[in-house]
Design a protein around this motif. Sequence first.
Motif, PDB file in Angstrom:
ATOM      1  N   ASN A 173      15.094  15.628 -50.245  1.00 20.68           N
ATOM      2  CA  ASN A 173      14.241  14.479 -50.548  1.00 20.68           C
ATOM      3  C   ASN A 173      13.872  13.713 -49.282  1.00 20.68           C
ATOM      4  OD1 ASN A 173      14.250  15.010 -53.294  1.00 20.68           O
ATOM      5  ND2 ASN A 173      15.995  13.673 -53.729  1.00 20.68           N
ATOM      6  N   ARG A 174      14.836  13.546 -48.375  1.00 20.42           N
ATOM      7  CA  ARG A 174      14.547  12.848 -47.121  1.00 20.42           C
ATOM      8  C   ARG A 174      13.536  13.630 -46.285  1.00 20.42           C
ATOM      9  NH1 ARG A 174      19.797  11.051 -47.850  1.00 20.42           N
ATOM     10  NH2 ARG A 174      20.789  12.903 -46.968  1.00 20.42           N
ATOM     11  N   ALA A 175      13.686  14.943 -46.279  1.00 21.93           N
ATOM     12  CA  ALA A 175      12.745  15.779 -45.533  1.00 21.93           C
ATOM     13  C   ALA A 175      11.333  15.638 -46.101  1.00 21.93           C
ATOM     14  CB  ALA A 175      13.194  17.235 -45.573  1.00 21.93           C
ATOM     15  N   LYS A 176      11.229  15.628 -47.417  1.00 24.61           N
ATOM     16  CA  LYS A 176       9.930  15.474 -48.066  1.00 24.61           C
ATOM     17  C   LYS A 176       9.321  14.120 -47.731  1.00 24.61           C
ATOM     18  CE  LYS A 176       6.649  16.583 -51.044  1.00 24.61           C
ATOM     19  NZ  LYS A 176       5.703  17.699 -50.794  1.00 24.61           N
ATOM     20  N   GLN A 177      10.154  13.089 -47.753  1.00 21.40           N
ATOM     21  CA  GLN A 177       9.687  11.724 -47.501  1.00 21.40           C
ATOM     22  C   GLN A 177       9.209  11.542 -46.061  1.00 21.40           C
ATOM     23  OE1 GLN A 177      12.723   8.777 -48.164  1.00 21.40           O
ATOM     24  NE2 GLN A 177      11.520   7.109 -47.305  1.00 21.40           N
ATOM     25  N   PHE A 178       9.971  12.077 -45.091  1.00 20.74           N
ATOM     26  CA  PHE A 178       9.659  11.835 -43.682  1.00 20.74           C
ATOM     27  C   PHE A 178       8.674  12.827 -43.094  1.00 20.74           C
ATOM     28  CE2 PHE A 178      13.451   9.231 -43.976  1.00 20.74           C
ATOM     29  CZ  PHE A 178      13.200   8.201 -43.090  1.00 20.74           C
ATOM     30  N   PHE A 179       8.707  14.069 -43.587  1.00 22.73           N
ATOM     31  CA  PHE A 179       7.910  15.115 -42.937  1.00 22.73           C
ATOM     32  C   PHE A 179       6.899  15.788 -43.865  1.00 22.73           C
ATOM     33  CE2 PHE A 179      12.287  15.179 -41.128  1.00 22.73           C
ATOM     34  CZ  PHE A 179      11.991  14.525 -39.943  1.00 22.73           C
ATOM     35  N   GLY A 224      29.541  32.089 -43.458  1.00 23.05           N
ATOM     36  CA  GLY A 224      30.860  31.510 -43.240  1.00 23.05           C
ATOM     37  C   GLY A 224      30.783  30.041 -42.880  1.00 23.05           C
ATOM     38  N   TYR A 225      31.553  29.210 -43.579  1.00 19.95           N
ATOM     39  CA  TYR A 225      31.591  27.780 -43.275  1.00 19.95           C
ATOM     40  C   TYR A 225      32.329  27.534 -41.963  1.00 19.95           C
ATOM     41  CZ  TYR A 225      29.928  26.688 -47.998  1.00 19.95           C
ATOM     42  OH  TYR A 225      29.176  26.587 -49.144  1.00 19.95           O
ATOM     43  N   PRO A 226      32.007  26.410 -41.272  1.00 20.50           N
ATOM     44  CA  PRO A 226      31.008  25.390 -41.621  1.00 20.50           C
ATOM     45  C   PRO A 226      29.593  25.852 -41.313  1.00 20.50           C
ATOM     46  CG  PRO A 226      32.025  24.842 -39.534  1.00 20.50           C
ATOM     47  CD  PRO A 226      32.754  26.047 -40.047  1.00 20.50           C
ATOM     48  N   VAL A 227      28.631  25.282 -42.070  1.00 20.94           N
ATOM     49  CA  VAL A 227      27.224  25.591 -41.845  1.00 20.94           C
ATOM     50  C   VAL A 227      26.452  24.291 -41.644  1.00 20.94           C
ATOM     51  CG1 VAL A 227      27.304  27.711 -43.215  1.00 20.94           C
ATOM     52  CG2 VAL A 227      26.633  25.547 -44.315  1.00 20.94           C
ATOM     53  N   MET A 228      25.253  24.415 -41.077  1.00 21.09           N
ATOM     54  CA  MET A 228      24.369  23.262 -40.916  1.00 21.09           C
ATOM     55  C   MET A 228      23.193  23.427 -41.860  1.00 21.09           C
ATOM     56  SD  MET A 228      23.804  20.364 -39.287  1.00 21.09           S
ATOM     57  CE  MET A 228      24.392  20.258 -37.588  1.00 21.09           C
ATOM     58  N   LEU A 229      23.076  22.533 -42.819  1.00 26.22           N
ATOM     59  CA  LEU A 229      21.918  22.488 -43.712  1.00 26.22           C
ATOM     60  C   LEU A 229      20.826  21.722 -42.990  1.00 26.22           C
ATOM     61  CD1 LEU A 229      20.748  22.932 -46.628  1.00 26.22           C
ATOM     62  CD2 LEU A 229      21.667  20.658 -47.177  1.00 26.22           C
ATOM     63  N   LYS A 230      19.628  22.309 -42.868  1.00 24.47           N
ATOM     64  CA  LYS A 230      18.587  21.692 -42.050  1.00 24.47           C
ATOM     65  C   LYS A 230      17.237  21.725 -42.741  1.00 24.47           C
ATOM     66  CE  LYS A 230      18.943  22.414 -37.525  1.00 24.47           C
ATOM     67  NZ  LYS A 230      18.999  23.097 -36.225  1.00 24.47           N
ATOM     68  N   ALA A 231      16.427  20.698 -42.466  1.00 19.14           N
ATOM     69  CA  ALA A 231      15.044  20.649 -42.946  1.00 19.14           C
ATOM     70  C   ALA A 231      14.173  21.409 -41.950  1.00 19.14           C
ATOM     71  CB  ALA A 231      14.579  19.204 -43.051  1.00 19.14           C
ATOM     72  N   SER A 232      13.330  22.294 -42.464  1.00 14.99           N
ATOM     73  CA  SER A 232      12.490  23.118 -41.594  1.00 14.99           C
ATOM     74  C   SER A 232      11.555  22.274 -40.743  1.00 14.99           C
ATOM     75  CB  SER A 232      11.662  24.104 -42.420  1.00 14.99           C
ATOM     76  OG  SER A 232      10.806  24.856 -41.594  1.00 14.99           O
ATOM     77  N   GLY A 233      11.002  21.219 -41.319  1.00 12.09           N
ATOM     78  CA  GLY A 233      10.047  20.390 -40.582  1.00 12.09           C
ATOM     79  C   GLY A 233      10.667  19.166 -39.969  1.00 12.09           C
ATOM     80  N   GLY A 234      11.996  19.140 -39.882  1.00 14.37           N
ATOM     81  CA  GLY A 234      12.698  17.919 -39.498  1.00 14.37           C
ATOM     82  C   GLY A 234      12.810  17.663 -38.021  1.00 14.37           C
ATOM     83  N   GLY A 235      13.443  16.537 -37.719  1.00 10.62           N
ATOM     84  CA  GLY A 235      13.694  16.106 -36.352  1.00 10.62           C
ATOM     85  C   GLY A 235      14.488  14.822 -36.374  1.00 10.62           C
ATOM     86  N   GLY A 236      15.106  14.469 -35.248  1.00 18.58           N
ATOM     87  CA  GLY A 236      15.859  13.218 -35.164  1.00 18.58           C
ATOM     88  C   GLY A 236      17.060  13.144 -36.077  1.00 18.58           C
ATOM     89  N   GLY A 237      17.568  14.319 -36.505  1.00 17.22           N
ATOM     90  CA  GLY A 237      18.737  14.337 -37.370  1.00 17.22           C
ATOM     91  C   GLY A 237      18.444  14.105 -38.836  1.00 17.22           C
ATOM     92  N   TYR A 283      16.747  25.242 -44.843  1.00 15.75           N
ATOM     93  CA  TYR A 283      17.366  26.500 -44.460  1.00 15.75           C
ATOM     94  C   TYR A 283      18.764  26.227 -43.932  1.00 15.75           C
ATOM     95  CZ  TYR A 283      16.415  25.622 -39.461  1.00 15.75           C
ATOM     96  OH  TYR A 283      16.377  25.099 -38.194  1.00 15.75           O
ATOM     97  N   ILE A 284      19.499  27.299 -43.630  1.00 19.83           N
ATOM     98  CA  ILE A 284      20.895  27.168 -43.231  1.00 19.83           C
ATOM     99  C   ILE A 284      21.157  27.965 -41.959  1.00 19.83           C
ATOM    100  CG2 ILE A 284      23.227  27.998 -43.821  1.00 19.83           C
ATOM    101  CD1 ILE A 284      22.835  26.999 -46.601  1.00 19.83           C
ATOM    102  N   GLU A 285      21.936  27.349 -41.066  1.00 15.62           N
ATOM    103  CA  GLU A 285      22.421  28.029 -39.870  1.00 15.62           C
ATOM    104  C   GLU A 285      23.936  27.884 -39.800  1.00 15.62           C
ATOM    105  OE1 GLU A 285      18.813  27.334 -36.626  1.00 15.62           O
ATOM    106  OE2 GLU A 285      20.623  26.106 -36.543  1.00 15.62           O
ATOM    107  N   GLY A 338      17.390  14.929 -42.553  1.00 14.03           N
ATOM    108  CA  GLY A 338      17.428  16.125 -43.378  1.00 14.03           C
ATOM    109  C   GLY A 338      18.437  17.145 -42.891  1.00 14.03           C
ATOM    110  N   MET A 339      19.412  16.713 -42.119  1.00 11.76           N
ATOM    111  CA  MET A 339      20.382  17.614 -41.495  1.00 11.76           C
ATOM    112  C   MET A 339      21.796  17.174 -41.844  1.00 11.76           C
ATOM    113  SD  MET A 339      21.025  18.139 -37.404  1.00 11.76           S
ATOM    114  CE  MET A 339      19.319  18.510 -37.077  1.00 11.76           C
ATOM    115  N   GLN A 340      22.650  18.135 -42.215  1.00 11.81           N
ATOM    116  CA  GLN A 340      24.023  17.766 -42.544  1.00 11.81           C
ATOM    117  C   GLN A 340      24.957  18.959 -42.388  1.00 11.81           C
ATOM    118  OE1 GLN A 340      24.379  15.345 -46.021  1.00 11.81           O
ATOM    119  NE2 GLN A 340      26.537  15.796 -46.328  1.00 11.81           N
ATOM    120  N   VAL A 341      26.120  18.719 -41.804  1.00 13.37           N
ATOM    121  CA  VAL A 341      27.146  19.752 -41.695  1.00 13.37           C
ATOM    122  C   VAL A 341      27.889  19.840 -43.027  1.00 13.37           C
ATOM    123  CG1 VAL A 341      29.224  20.507 -40.490  1.00 13.37           C
ATOM    124  CG2 VAL A 341      27.440  19.286 -39.243  1.00 13.37           C
TER     125      VAL A 341
END
Length: 448
Positions: free
Chosen positions: A186-192, A152-165, A198-200, A167-170
Amino acid sequence: MFRKILIANRGEIACRVIRTCKALGIQTVGIYSEADAEAPHVKLADEAFLVGAPPVAQSYLNVDRILEIAKETGAEAVHPGYGLLSENTGFAKSCEAAGITFIGPSTEAIAAMGSKIESRKAMEAAGVPVVPGITRPLIDEEEGVTVANEIGYPVMLKASGGGGGIGMQVCHSDDELRKAYAGNQNRAKQFFGDDAMYIEKFVEEPRHVEVQILADKDGNTVYLWERECSIQRRHQKVVEEAPSPFLDAELRQKMGEAAVRAAKSIGYSNAGTIEFLVDKHRNFYFLEMNTRLQVEHPITEEITGLDLVAEQLRIAYGESLGYGQDDIKLEGHAIEVRIYAEDPKTFFPSPGTITRFEAPQGEHVRNELAVGEGSKVTPFYDPMIAKLIVKGNDRLEAITRMQAALENYHVEGIKTNIPMLRDVMAHEAFRAGDTTTDFVAKHIQQKK
């Protein structure tokens, strides 16, 4: 106790670690890049060595050179501070292989909490509440759409290896999620170096509340109350306070005990932080674990009277805590603000030379600094240049003291976020304790 340690970091956290080491009679070895040759931490350390060119990949992340310096100087241990190599399992393993103590948790614990997906699984197994979502990487964006509709929306799209916001977007709809997926991946791949997504479920009107824990190598674990870190911009904290104005004694105990349970479930030792989201109904959910010292650790020190760096050193050396949960006091209220070299309206970095720098002083004021008058703020590193901490007998007194301190904080030559911080302290919603994670967007940015 250790006779000599190397601080594998820079800026205010390097100065902070050196200060405790001096108090304990421990010699310190600093490292610096070409851009930091005149930095305060270089002057404070007993010895300091060049590690490379300004970019972090060529200096502060140069593991081979750092360990070479540690061996040459006879450093028995390495303190990684926060950021940079602090949660890098490869670095921790390299320290271990070189016979040098890594002042932090085991590599297994770092790895267990380094993946947000794997950490969700571990917390579910330990009986710690987690945000509704999935515990495996998404196959592609279309599966993401399917999962989002199930949750059910809204959801948070998140990078598994991420941090500092990063690769993350509502996302509020299928279209938003499809548009966000590739860019964040792509940002997650570049930074981490990890593009797993994944989605929460997005927790609406959440508060970001974290619990500081300490654990020795015998498994003795305590929680040091909580910090609320809901005042953020771009998912990065700018104001933190301890304790949270939202928690009551019952919830405080439940969250503390959950944090201890989380730490024990992975055999954790040293200092660590369990981060939670708390909704408006006082339900709390595991967000992530930071397996290191936090930027905001001073406010916990202020309300407990403990020196967390000293505790880290003792635990790493093999000493036991020597106290239990009932011995941890909670006195007064502390607030920390992060001083950034950035435009207070756009939040864009503002590098340059500081022509005037006057930090406030006083009995209830604490400064953690990385700069001074004449310092050059370069674009190579995080733009945080200082932290300002105040303590009061209660929250209102702490806010009043922070307002006075910010009025006496003067930085020229670069732009800083001090005007924004003053606005936060003066805002009626903050003073009322209405500090959800959308505070800056809702109350500060809209007035600019």
